[in-house]
Design an enzyme around this catalytic site. Structure first.
Site, PDB file in Angstrom:
ATOM      1  N   HIS A 124     -70.368  20.162-109.667  1.00  0.00           N
ATOM      2  CA  HIS A 124     -69.650  21.427-109.476  1.00  0.00           C
ATOM      3  C   HIS A 124     -70.575  22.596-109.188  1.00  0.00           C
ATOM      4  CE1 HIS A 124     -65.678  19.864-110.560  1.00  0.00           C
ATOM      5  NE2 HIS A 124     -66.357  19.052-111.345  1.00  0.00           N
ATOM      6  N   SER A 155     -66.970  20.369-115.736  1.00  0.00           N
ATOM      7  CA  SER A 155     -65.881  20.343-114.767  1.00  0.00           C
ATOM      8  C   SER A 155     -64.599  20.978-115.278  1.00  0.00           C
ATOM      9  CB  SER A 155     -65.598  18.899-114.341  1.00  0.00           C
ATOM     10  OG  SER A 155     -65.349  18.088-115.472  1.00  0.00           O
ATOM     11  N   LYS A 191     -66.923  18.082-103.274  1.00  0.00           N
ATOM     12  CA  LYS A 191     -66.349  19.327-103.797  1.00  0.00           C
ATOM     13  C   LYS A 191     -66.743  20.476-102.865  1.00  0.00           C
ATOM     14  CE  LYS A 191     -66.437  17.148-108.308  1.00  0.00           C
ATOM     15  NZ  LYS A 191     -65.101  16.535-108.281  1.00  0.00           N
TER      16      LYS A 191
HETATM   17  N1  PMP Z   1     -69.220  14.521-111.827  1.00  0.00           N
HETATM   18  C1  PMP Z   1     -68.371  15.501-112.167  1.00  0.00           C
HETATM   19  C2  PMP Z   1     -68.818  16.531-113.151  1.00  0.00           C
HETATM   20  C3  PMP Z   1     -67.095  15.552-111.582  1.00  0.00           C
HETATM   21  O1  PMP Z   1     -66.231  16.525-111.921  1.00  0.00           O
HETATM   22  C4  PMP Z   1     -66.728  14.560-110.647  1.00  0.00           C
HETATM   23  C5  PMP Z   1     -65.374  14.581-109.939  1.00  0.00           C
HETATM   24  N2  PMP Z   1     -64.309  14.961-110.675  1.00  0.00           N
HETATM   25  C6  PMP Z   1     -67.639  13.568-110.344  1.00  0.00           C
HETATM   26  C7  PMP Z   1     -68.879  13.568-110.943  1.00  0.00           C
HETATM   27  C8  PMP Z   1     -67.291  12.470-109.382  1.00  0.00           C
HETATM   28  O2  PMP Z   1     -67.426  12.892-108.072  1.00  0.00           O
HETATM   29  P1  PMP Z   1     -66.579  12.229-106.886  1.00  0.00           P
HETATM   30  O3  PMP Z   1     -65.240  12.901-106.903  1.00  0.00           O
HETATM   31  O4  PMP Z   1     -67.379  12.503-105.670  1.00  0.00           O
HETATM   32  O5  PMP Z   1     -66.476  10.772-107.180  1.00  0.00           O
END
Ligand code: PMP
Length: 399
Positions: free
Chosen positions: A214, A186, A246
């Site tokens: 992502h 991320s 996302k």
């Molecule tokens: N996994 C990764 C790699 C993320 O970047 C994120 C969100 N930043 C999440 C899971 C969590 O997803 P959500 O925002 O839907 O809770």
């Protein structure tokens, strides 16, 4: 009590926040108002947004908004109970079939957020006596999940499949083994070496869990994610986690994999079992987003074209980027104060991409993380590149 600082516990909290300010690590909420397309109002000014994960621009897509509002009007604002009590509506089960078909897995389970999907999946599958091997840069939700599950957890250096292999070899006989990695990281934007990791997992009889938050909607010819990008078949020893928050423009998470994995999660994933089911509007937006990803491949093509354009302009200007392709474009600054200064300089130039600092990234690796979406245009990329290069010069990052 009006003066919080008089209370010894509150005074301790005040000191903790003061320490964070001293280290450049204090955060506060900054209101961002929509201004149409990829533009937002920050501090009363319209600026170009280069910090959202809405990679395909679906959060404002008319098909999602219409699906969500129709579902709310037809089925109400809430599901009323957790899924195992009376909260499982037709729309949840339809969405889960749709996700499984999209990810080409036997089954899928929907969670209210991606964070809950990761926590529920890892801690639901692995408990004391089990053995997890995890990439050092995995998302916080995977790290929290490992802590909650209380399995033995070993962390390998980022993207180092040989190190993962050496750690998996230490697993005690009889332990359930799980190798976990983000599909796309991320904060760095790079892809995990999935073919190598899958080979390592198979050699040791481990399941491979890929958090494709992502990558879903972004990578692979059909937007199916990092497995599709690498041409890997989603066999039953692979668990794919994803988010609908996302590229899919709404909110929610999912786990897709073998039917037995999903059966375990329905029984053991605490964020699934003990939380109210997602409301119909959220589910309808997610279902429509999956259809848009299949119908409107041009959005993904546009996105990758814009990413290549911006990356090229930044590199020509003398910046070194942390990853070679894709919509997450991080620029390493190092010191947190300096990253904050660059974020401010960027805002003054009319671009919103705030500094990313620890604990989101490791100490000493604060950065500006630019993100591109299909809602941007080529002119936005040129504008952003000029602004970023000027801000980088201002903090002494490039000549
Ligand atoms: N996994 C990764 C790699 C993320 O970047 C994120 C969100 N930043 C999440 C899971 C969590 O997803 P959500 O925002 O839907 O809770």
């Amino acid at each position: 009590m009006s003066q919080g600082c008089a209370h010894p516990a509150l005074a301790a909290l005040v000191r903790r926040m003061a320490d964070r300010r001293r280290d450049g690590l204090h955060r506060s909420l900054r209101g961002v108002g929509p201004a149409g397309g990829p533009r937002v109002i920050v501090d009363g000014r319209q600026v170009l947004l280069m910090a959202s994960n809405d990679y395909l621009g679906l959060s404002r897509h008319h098909r999602l908004a219409r699906a969500a509002s129709r579902a709310a009007l037809a089925h109400g604002a809430g599901a009323g109970a957790s899924r195992l009590i009376s909260g499982t509506l037709d729309c949840h089960q339809q969405l889960e079939r749709q996700i499984a078909a999209f990810k080409k897995t036997e089954a899928a389970l929907f969670f209210c957020t991606g964070y809950m999907a990761n926590v529920g999946c890892v801690a639901g599958l692995c408990g004391p006596g089990d053995f997890i091997v995890s990439d050092a840069l995995n998302h916080a939700s995977l790290i929290d999940a490992c802590r909650l599950g209380r399995a033995t957890v070993k962390v390998y250096p980022h993207a180092d499949a040989a190190a993962a292999q050496a750690l998996l070899a230490q697993a005690p006989a009889g332990a359930l083994k799980l190798l976990i990695t983000d599909g796309v990281f991320s904060m760095d934007g790079d892809l995990a070496p999935l073919p190598e990791l899958l080979a390592v997992a198979r050699r040791h009889g481990a399941l491979l869990l890929v958090d494709d938050a992502h990558a879903t909607g972004v990578w692979g010819a059909g937007g199916r994610g990092s497995l599709e990008h690498f041409g890997l078949a989603p066999e039953s020893d692979i668990i794919q986690v994803g988010t609908l928050s996302k590229a899919l423009g709404g909110l929610g998470g999912f786990v897709a994999g073998a039917a037995v994995v999903i059966d375990c999660l329905i029984n053991l994933a605490r964020p699934f079992v003990f939380s109210t089911a997602a409301p119909p509007a959220q589910v309808a937006a997610a279902a429509e987003a999956l259809r848009v990803v299949e119908d409107e491949a041009h959005l993904r093509h546009k996105l990758h074209g814009l990413c290549a354009l911006l990356r090229g302009l930044l590199e020509e200007g003398g910046l070194r980027l942390l990853s070679p392709a894709g919509p997450i474009i991080p620029i390493l600054v190092g010191d947190a104060h300096r990253a904050l200064a660059m974020g401010q300089a960027l805002l003054a130039e009319g671009v919103f991409a705030p500094a990313i600092r620890p604990p989101t990234v490791p100490q000493g690796s604060s950065r500006i993380r630019l993100t591109v979406t299909a809602a941007h245009e080529e002119a936005d990329m040129r504008f952003a590149a000029r602004a970023v290069l000027r801000a980088a010069r201002e903090v002494g990052l490039c000549p």
